[in-house]
Structures are given as C-alpha cells and as structure tokens.
Motif scaffolding. Structure first.
Motif, PDB file in Angstrom:
ATOM      1  N   PRO A  20      10.257  38.490  50.851  1.00  0.00           N
ATOM      2  CA  PRO A  20      10.856  38.655  49.516  1.00  0.00           C
ATOM      3  C   PRO A  20      10.146  39.739  48.705  1.00  0.00           C
ATOM      4  N   PRO A  21      10.918  40.610  48.040  1.00  0.00           N
ATOM      5  CA  PRO A  21      10.332  41.767  47.338  1.00  0.00           C
ATOM      6  C   PRO A  21       9.749  41.416  45.972  1.00  0.00           C
ATOM      7  N   VAL A  22       8.898  40.417  45.927  1.00  0.00           N
ATOM      8  CA  VAL A  22       8.313  39.999  44.650  1.00  0.00           C
ATOM      9  C   VAL A  22       7.426  41.099  44.067  1.00  0.00           C
ATOM     10  N   ILE A  23       6.627  41.738  44.917  1.00  0.00           N
ATOM     11  CA  ILE A  23       5.685  42.742  44.406  1.00  0.00           C
ATOM     12  C   ILE A  23       6.415  43.938  43.804  1.00  0.00           C
ATOM     13  N   PRO A  24       7.339  44.613  44.523  1.00  0.00           N
ATOM     14  CA  PRO A  24       8.015  45.754  43.892  1.00  0.00           C
ATOM     15  C   PRO A  24       8.840  45.373  42.676  1.00  0.00           C
ATOM     16  N   VAL A  25       9.532  44.236  42.721  1.00  0.00           N
ATOM     17  CA  VAL A  25      10.326  43.813  41.566  1.00  0.00           C
ATOM     18  C   VAL A  25       9.405  43.496  40.390  1.00  0.00           C
ATOM     19  N   GLY A  26       8.296  42.778  40.672  1.00  0.00           N
ATOM     20  CA  GLY A  26       7.371  42.429  39.606  1.00  0.00           C
ATOM     21  C   GLY A  26       6.784  43.645  38.917  1.00  0.00           C
ATOM     22  N   ARG A  27       6.473  44.674  39.689  1.00  0.00           N
ATOM     23  CA  ARG A  27       5.904  45.880  39.094  1.00  0.00           C
ATOM     24  C   ARG A  27       6.954  46.707  38.358  1.00  0.00           C
ATOM     25  N   ALA A  28       8.195  46.648  38.824  1.00  0.00           N
ATOM     26  CA  ALA A  28       9.239  47.484  38.226  1.00  0.00           C
ATOM     27  C   ALA A  28       9.740  46.951  36.888  1.00  0.00           C
ATOM     28  N   ILE A  29       9.601  45.654  36.627  1.00  0.00           N
ATOM     29  CA  ILE A  29      10.169  45.091  35.396  1.00  0.00           C
ATOM     30  C   ILE A  29       9.313  45.337  34.163  1.00  0.00           C
ATOM     31  N   TRP A  30       8.011  45.606  34.353  1.00  0.00           N
ATOM     32  CA  TRP A  30       7.138  45.683  33.174  1.00  0.00           C
ATOM     33  C   TRP A  30       7.523  46.783  32.203  1.00  0.00           C
ATOM     34  N   PRO A  31       7.922  47.997  32.654  1.00  0.00           N
ATOM     35  CA  PRO A  31       8.330  49.006  31.661  1.00  0.00           C
ATOM     36  C   PRO A  31       9.594  48.625  30.887  1.00  0.00           C
ATOM     37  N   ARG A  32      10.356  47.663  31.399  1.00  0.00           N
ATOM     38  CA  ARG A  32      11.549  47.199  30.671  1.00  0.00           C
ATOM     39  C   ARG A  32      11.186  46.175  29.602  1.00  0.00           C
ATOM     40  N   LEU A  33       9.975  45.658  29.656  1.00  0.00           N
ATOM     41  CA  LEU A  33       9.532  44.631  28.712  1.00  0.00           C
ATOM     42  C   LEU A  33       8.455  45.113  27.754  1.00  0.00           C
ATOM     43  N   LEU A  34       7.625  46.052  28.204  1.00  0.00           N
ATOM     44  CA  LEU A  34       6.418  46.408  27.461  1.00  0.00           C
ATOM     45  C   LEU A  34       6.282  47.919  27.358  1.00  0.00           C
ATOM     46  N   SER A  35       5.415  48.345  26.468  1.00  0.00           N
ATOM     47  CA  SER A  35       5.096  49.762  26.330  1.00  0.00           C
ATOM     48  C   SER A  35       3.681  49.890  25.791  1.00  0.00           C
ATOM     49  N   GLY A  36       3.161  51.091  25.813  1.00  0.00           N
ATOM     50  CA  GLY A  36       1.845  51.371  25.247  1.00  0.00           C
ATOM     51  C   GLY A  36       0.710  50.650  25.939  1.00  0.00           C
ATOM     52  N   SER A  37      -0.262  50.186  25.143  1.00  0.00           N
ATOM     53  CA  SER A  37      -1.446  49.551  25.708  1.00  0.00           C
ATOM     54  C   SER A  37      -1.105  48.243  26.412  1.00  0.00           C
ATOM     55  N   ALA A  38      -0.069  47.554  25.940  1.00  0.00           N
ATOM     56  CA  ALA A  38       0.326  46.300  26.591  1.00  0.00           C
ATOM     57  C   ALA A  38       0.821  46.562  28.003  1.00  0.00           C
ATOM     58  N   LEU A  39       1.527  47.674  28.213  1.00  0.00           N
ATOM     59  CA  LEU A  39       2.006  48.010  29.553  1.00  0.00           C
ATOM     60  C   LEU A  39       0.839  48.314  30.481  1.00  0.00           C
ATOM     61  N   ASN A  40      -0.133  49.084  29.996  1.00  0.00           N
ATOM     62  CA  ASN A  40      -1.320  49.360  30.813  1.00  0.00           C
ATOM     63  C   ASN A  40      -2.073  48.072  31.140  1.00  0.00           C
ATOM     64  N   SER A  41      -2.128  47.168  30.171  1.00  0.00           N
ATOM     65  CA  SER A  41      -2.857  45.918  30.379  1.00  0.00           C
ATOM     66  C   SER A  41      -2.189  45.046  31.439  1.00  0.00           C
ATOM     67  N   VAL A  42      -0.852  44.986  31.420  1.00  0.00           N
ATOM     68  CA  VAL A  42      -0.177  44.109  32.368  1.00  0.00           C
ATOM     69  C   VAL A  42      -0.369  44.620  33.793  1.00  0.00           C
ATOM     70  N   TYR A  43      -0.430  45.938  33.975  1.00  0.00           N
ATOM     71  CA  TYR A  43      -0.700  46.454  35.310  1.00  0.00           C
ATOM     72  C   TYR A  43      -2.138  46.142  35.741  1.00  0.00           C
ATOM     73  N   SER A  44      -3.072  46.161  34.803  1.00  0.00           N
ATOM     74  CA  SER A  44      -4.452  45.787  35.130  1.00  0.00           C
ATOM     75  C   SER A  44      -4.548  44.318  35.505  1.00  0.00           C
ATOM     76  N   VAL A  45      -3.859  43.460  34.727  1.00  0.00           N
ATOM     77  CA  VAL A  45      -3.856  42.031  35.045  1.00  0.00           C
ATOM     78  C   VAL A  45      -3.204  41.796  36.398  1.00  0.00           C
ATOM     79  N   ASP A  46      -2.104  42.510  36.661  1.00  0.00           N
ATOM     80  CA  ASP A  46      -1.409  42.383  37.940  1.00  0.00           C
ATOM     81  C   ASP A  46      -2.338  42.738  39.105  1.00  0.00           C
ATOM     82  N   ALA A  47      -3.038  43.861  38.986  1.00  0.00           N
ATOM     83  CA  ALA A  47      -3.952  44.274  40.052  1.00  0.00           C
ATOM     84  C   ALA A  47      -5.111  43.294  40.199  1.00  0.00           C
ATOM     85  N   THR A  48      -5.609  42.784  39.082  1.00  0.00           N
ATOM     86  CA  THR A  48      -6.718  41.826  39.128  1.00  0.00           C
ATOM     87  C   THR A  48      -6.305  40.534  39.816  1.00  0.00           C
TER      88      THR A  48
END
Length: 407
Positions: free
Chosen positions: A121-149
């Motif tokens: 199941p493509p959870v990883i690509p879908v999960g990473r692709a949705i964040w720019p549709r929900l967030l922007s700015g520092s919050a977007l950078n933070s969610v990618y950091s949390v995702d990687a962590t």
C-alpha cells in the motif's frame, strides 16, 4: 522552537493523519526480518532468503510510481484500501508456502513475493504528498521533520517486534501479524484521508504547462530522486558495517544496541530541526550527514583496531542527528518541485529510488567488508554521501504556491 509543532497540532486531522501514516509503514521495517528467518529456516540458505527478500522489494519499487500516479488521478483512499487488503492476504499466503511446499519450490516463493510487493500500500508516497495541501511555511517543514523522525523510530521498533515474535512463536506468525498490521493501519489511514477530504483525486482548476509536462522535465526532480538513492545507499552501508563489526567481535547484540543509538540520535536531530523556523538549507544538512558518516571511518578496524563500542556509539549518536533533518528537507524539496497533480507519483518514484539504493548498497558493502573491513565499507558510505552533497548543490530552491489550511 515549539511554535511549529503547535501549528501542526492546531490543524484539524493532521495529528491523526500523521499517526496512521506512521503505523502504516511499521510493517515495512519488520517484514524483511521475518521473511529472512522464514526462508532461511525453510531452505537452509541465507542467500535464498536474500533473493526472495529482494524479489519483494523489487515488486515494491516497480509498482511505486504506478500506484502514485493512480492515487493522483483516481484518488488515494480507495487505492490504499484495495492494496492494503491484498497485501495483508498476500503476506499470509507467503507465510504458509514453506508449510505447504518443499524447499525445492523456492522459485515459486520468489515469484509470489514479487507479486505481493506489487500490492504494497502506497502509504508513504500518499502521506508525503498530502502535507502541502494542508500546511505551509514552517509548519510544512516541521511535518516533514516529524515524518522523517517517526520513520527512523519505526526502523528501530519494527525489527525488534518482528524478532520478538520469531523468537516467542515462529516466523510464520510474525509474517502473518506483519500483514495484519499493514491492513489495519492502511484502513485507518484511508479513513483519515476521507475525513480530511483528501481521499479523492487531486483537485485542479486548470492544467498548467508544468502539469501537462512530464514529471522528469521539471528541473531538480531527477536530482532529488538521485539524492535519495545516494542517501539511502550511504545509510544502509553504515548499517551493514555495524552489523558486520558486531558479528566479527562475537557480540551480535551490539548491532541492535548501536542501531538503536543511531535511531535515537536521528530522532533527536529531527525533532530539533523540525522546531526551527525559516527555510532549511538542503546542502548544509546533507553536508552534516556526510560529516557524521565520515567520522565512523577512523573509529573502525582496520584503521582503529580494536575498536571501542563506546566510541562507535558516541559517533553514531552525534552523526545520527543529521539523518532525519537531511531526509526531511530532501523529501520536502521534492514535494515543492513536483507539480501538484504529479506529487504522489513523484514520491512513488522516490520509493523506487530508495529501493534501488538498498539493492546497490547490500552487495557493495558486502564486497568492501570482505576485501577491506568495516572502515573500508564506511569509506564506501562516505563516497555515496559525497555524491549526495554534489546532487544537493544542484537541486534548485522552490517556493510552493500558497495553499489554504483546511479547517
């Protein structure tokens, strides 16, 4: 430093999406270990276990871009439900092939593993692709950091859970439970996508020239995918090096301990980086990752013999702090560069590039370990990290278009 995390928590559905996306990749970190024990016990050969494990990963890599493009065009929720159920059933079937058939049928197992990989199941690509549709700015950078962590933590937790089930019960049960976790987590993730209004096709008001153009024609996309290949190659070569050194000194448990230390360092680095405001510098973070990898060379044999596990652990803890920030920034940059209507497909290609990095690093590190020792294998990881730095320097900065925050 906590402000970006407060912004994340304040956006409806983001905590739930992040939680289910993380659980949806837990199975991926434990399945290879359970599969290795299962096949090795069935055939008596770790080489065949590697072949069948590679078949599973190959299926995943081949289907990644196709699943991503399908999610962009037809919607992610239905695709995730379908593939999640098929994948869980497929792993259950794989678990019982050694029970039903003699080991001479291992080629059938390889074909079946490849087929099951196609339905990952493509959870990883879908999960990473949705964040720019929900967030922007520092919050977007933070969610990618949390995702990687959180991904790093799953790589520490998943194998431990799988190994515990193998030791307490048997490999068959471990693999079946891995499939069940995959199905349950993907169903939960699909439900959260629907609740957030993200389960359907990517909405577009008009097809711009960049959206009609091929994904690989977008400047920086190919370099971003190649960067993932080299980063994953370097990290896996380090992992293989630590495992080999621990086995050579007769203390294989050290491999797990040092791997956990490495993951903790990455998690701490990711959380700190995610709390920083401002635009992260991709090249700087990849350079720091290179420094962390290079620091291992002088503390391993034959350069430093006998090596100190305490010194190696310290280097891994400090060097690991650069992993999650570098990976998070690279992931975010690809999402910024890819057109909105091709973003999930881009992350599908990212999964393929990462899988190729695994496939390249395993035999390469094995050759270096056999012909030079741990420090030579770590040196090979340094070479991969250097290529990563050169690629990071060529990836252009991209400012995503402003997007409304869902409420």
């Amino acid at each position: 430093m906590l402000q970006p995390y407060r912004e994340l928590a304040a956006v409806p559905r983001v905590p739930g999406l992040l939680t289910w996306a993380t659980l949806g990749r837990l199975h991926m970190t434990g399945t290879p270990l359970a599969m290795s024990f299962l096949v090795a016990g069935w055939t008596g050969s770790y080489a065949l276990a590697g072949v069948i494990g590679a078949a599973l990963l190959t299926g995943l890599g081949v289907a990644g871009p196709v699943r991503g493009r399908t999610a962009d065009r037809r919607g992610a929720a239905g695709l995730i439900v379908f593939t999640g159920v098929c994948y869980g059933v497929g792993l259950a079937v794989l678990a019982f092939i050694p029970v039903w058939l003699p080991s001479s049928w291992w080629p059938l197992m390889a074909v079946a593993a490849f087929t099951v990989g196609l339905f990952n199941p493509p959870v990883i690509p879908v999960g990473r692709a949705i964040w720019p549709r929900l967030l922007s700015g520092s919050a977007l950078n933070s969610v990618y950091s949390v995702d990687a962590t959180l991904t790093e933590l799953m790589y520490a937790v998943g194998p431990i859970l799988a190994a515990t089930l193998v030791a307490a019960v048997n490999p068959e049960v471990s693999l079946v439970i891995s499939g069940a976790l995959a199905t349950m987590a993907t169903l939960g993730f699909a439900r959260m996508l629907k609740l957030a209004g993200l389960g359907g096709p990517v909405p577009t008001t008009q097809h711009t020239k960049s959206q009609r153009a091929g994904l690989f024609n977008v400047r920086g996309v190919i370099a971003s995918l190649a960067l993932s290949f080299f980063l994953v190659s370097a990290l896996l070569m380090v992992d293989m090096t630590i495992v080999a050194w621990a086995r050579n000194v007769g203390l294989p448990i050290l491999a797990g301990v040092l791997g956990a230390v490495w993951a903790v360092g990455s998690a701490v680095g990711g959380l700190v980086a995610g709390g920083m405001t401002g635009k992260p510098n991709l090249t700087r973070r990849v350079v720091l990752n290179l420094v962390g990898v290079a620091a291992l060379v002088p503390v391993l044999p034959p350069v430093h013999d006998p090596a100190s596990p305490w010194l190696i652990g310290l280097v891994l803890l400090l060097g690991g702090a650069a992993i999650a920030p570098a990976v998070a920034t690279a992931n975010a940059r690809l999402g910024e560069l890819a057109p909105e209507t091709r973003r999930t497909e881009a992350y599908g290609w990212l999964s393929t590039a990462s899988t190729a990095g695994f496939a390249f690093a395993m035999p390469t590190s094995g050759f270096l370990l056999d012909h030079g020792g741990p420090s030579f294998a770590a040196g090979g990881a340094v070479v991969m990290a250097v290529f990563g730095v050169l690629l990071a320097m060529r990836i252009p900065a991209a400012k995503p278009a402003p997007v409304p925050v869902l409420s």
